[in-house]
Design an enzyme around this catalytic site. Sequence first.
Site, PDB file in Angstrom:
ATOM      1  N   GLU A 126       8.035  20.013  25.734  1.00  0.00           N
ATOM      2  CA  GLU A 126       8.860  21.209  25.508  1.00  0.00           C
ATOM      3  C   GLU A 126      10.227  20.804  25.010  1.00  0.00           C
ATOM      4  O   GLU A 126      10.810  21.451  24.145  1.00  0.00           O
ATOM      5  CB  GLU A 126       8.986  22.020  26.804  1.00  0.00           C
TER       6      GLU A 126
ATOM      7  N   HIS B 199      19.996  18.519  31.787  1.00  0.00           N
ATOM      8  CA  HIS B 199      19.678  17.493  30.793  1.00  0.00           C
ATOM      9  C   HIS B 199      20.430  16.182  31.027  1.00  0.00           C
ATOM     10  O   HIS B 199      20.753  15.464  30.082  1.00  0.00           O
ATOM     11  CB  HIS B 199      19.914  18.014  29.370  1.00  0.00           C
TER      12      HIS B 199
HETATM   13 ZN   LIG Z   1      13.059  23.249  30.564  1.00  0.00          ZN
END
Ligand SMILES: [Zn+2]
Length: 508
Positions: free
Chosen positions: A313, A440
């Site tokens: 993803e 992230h």
């Molecule tokens: Zn995600």
Amino acid sequence: MKTTSSFLLLALVGIASAQDVSVAGGGHGGPNSPRKPLVTSTKLQQEIHSSNLVKHAKQLVNFSKLSNGTRAFGSVAHNATLSYIKGLLDKTNFYDTVYQTFPYLYSEGSATFSANGSSYSTSWFTYGPAGDVTAPLVIVNDLGCEASDFPAAVVGKIALIQRGTCEFGRKIALAGAARAAGAILYNNADGAIGGGTLGQISRPDVGPYVPAGAISGLDGQALVASISGGTEIVGNIHVVAVNENRYTSNIIATTKTGDKRNIVMAGAHTDSVPAGPGINDNGSGTATLLEIALRLPRFSFTNAIRFGWWTAEEFGLVGSGHYVTTLSEQEKQKVAIYLNFDMVASPNAGHFIYDGDGSAFNLTGPAGSDHIEKTFEKYFVSAKVKSAPTQFNGRSDYGPFLDARIPAGGFNSGAEGIMTAEEAKWWNGQAGVAYDKCYHQACDGIDNLNIPAWIVNAKGAAHGIATYAQSLKGIPREPRAPAREVQATKLSYDQRRHLACGGEIFSA
Ligand SMILES: [Zn+2]
């Protein structure tokens, strides 16, 4: 490999549907098992315990240690994640579970540059090759867009090139053609060049890429001035990079029972960004669906339930896009709804429901998406937790389902966005702080999970799945118009990477 696995999936689904018509509306755990209670939202919610969710999350953390703290697709840690999910599902004997395997390009790296004792803020180009070069800098004429711009003196040296007119990739390949050992590209504005790309994995018609980095315009101009003034400047470029095709897999698991002409589908991506272990993003969604899947065998239901654990993803909805584009039109019609769970345990959590009816953001999902939004709104009211709408923009794995005109929905707990003062009151959170301050990053580990928020959200996912497994009332089931082309797959590699959770470039 790609074709074979897709055929296998379709074949399994086909056989199952033919058998399943006789048990539609009933639902048994197996041919000889006693009748089980029909699933309800309340009963399924009671099955969800935070201790089990955390147990799965800890497993994912352990797997990330196999790959230097990441679970990026194609890594040993990501493959271990997939084996863990499939192993637990197989033990239930309740699902037809397949790996849908295909290759996809992985490109990740970083660059440093220093010269005459100073180090410069440097960015790497996607597709840029690894290497370590120490050599004098040589100024390239004009903008380095033609072979003739590169002086003979550049052989074995570092080419210093200004940005402009032609692609980064052409400049770096021309440097290789001129037999430079490396290249530094400086911006044509004062600031830095962030998130640049060479655009293609190679340019055999122009030349070989050399190790390269990008620096700011101010730094570049200062270097040019010194060299033009007669100073020799010796630089070092150090690039760490991996550019390779990696085989990777989605896991698709469909209940053996329930009506497979009316499938309730739920999905979560299993991969992390290269920078971290991805325990909130999206270990939380992965574990939520796994725990629900492990509890469903206690129940019967009207409609079949299918889980999709998506790969890659973070490289632009790659796994979910692959699934949707390889599903036949007939099989697409059987998927009644799709529910997406991506980041559901953010440390400074909000409760954001995808705005399927377009009332808040004017991006309306396929008919039925409005119903899904209301179903989740009702859940949060019952849980006495405030919810808010969030833009239904396709920037997670539900995007390809929207392109296929499949009604979709879901919710998340927020990414890099900053919590407002009003939201902080709703959710007892911290105003002015990101919903996920480790979004992230390497710190998206076990301590990044908000367990109280997670349990609310995991029960919410159970609510959605149980509600629609019982009945699809309110969801249009007449044949839908054929799918549009899946938008994500039409984009370039780099554009796709902007589609990852939250839409940030993580290579920058
Ligand atoms: Zn995600």
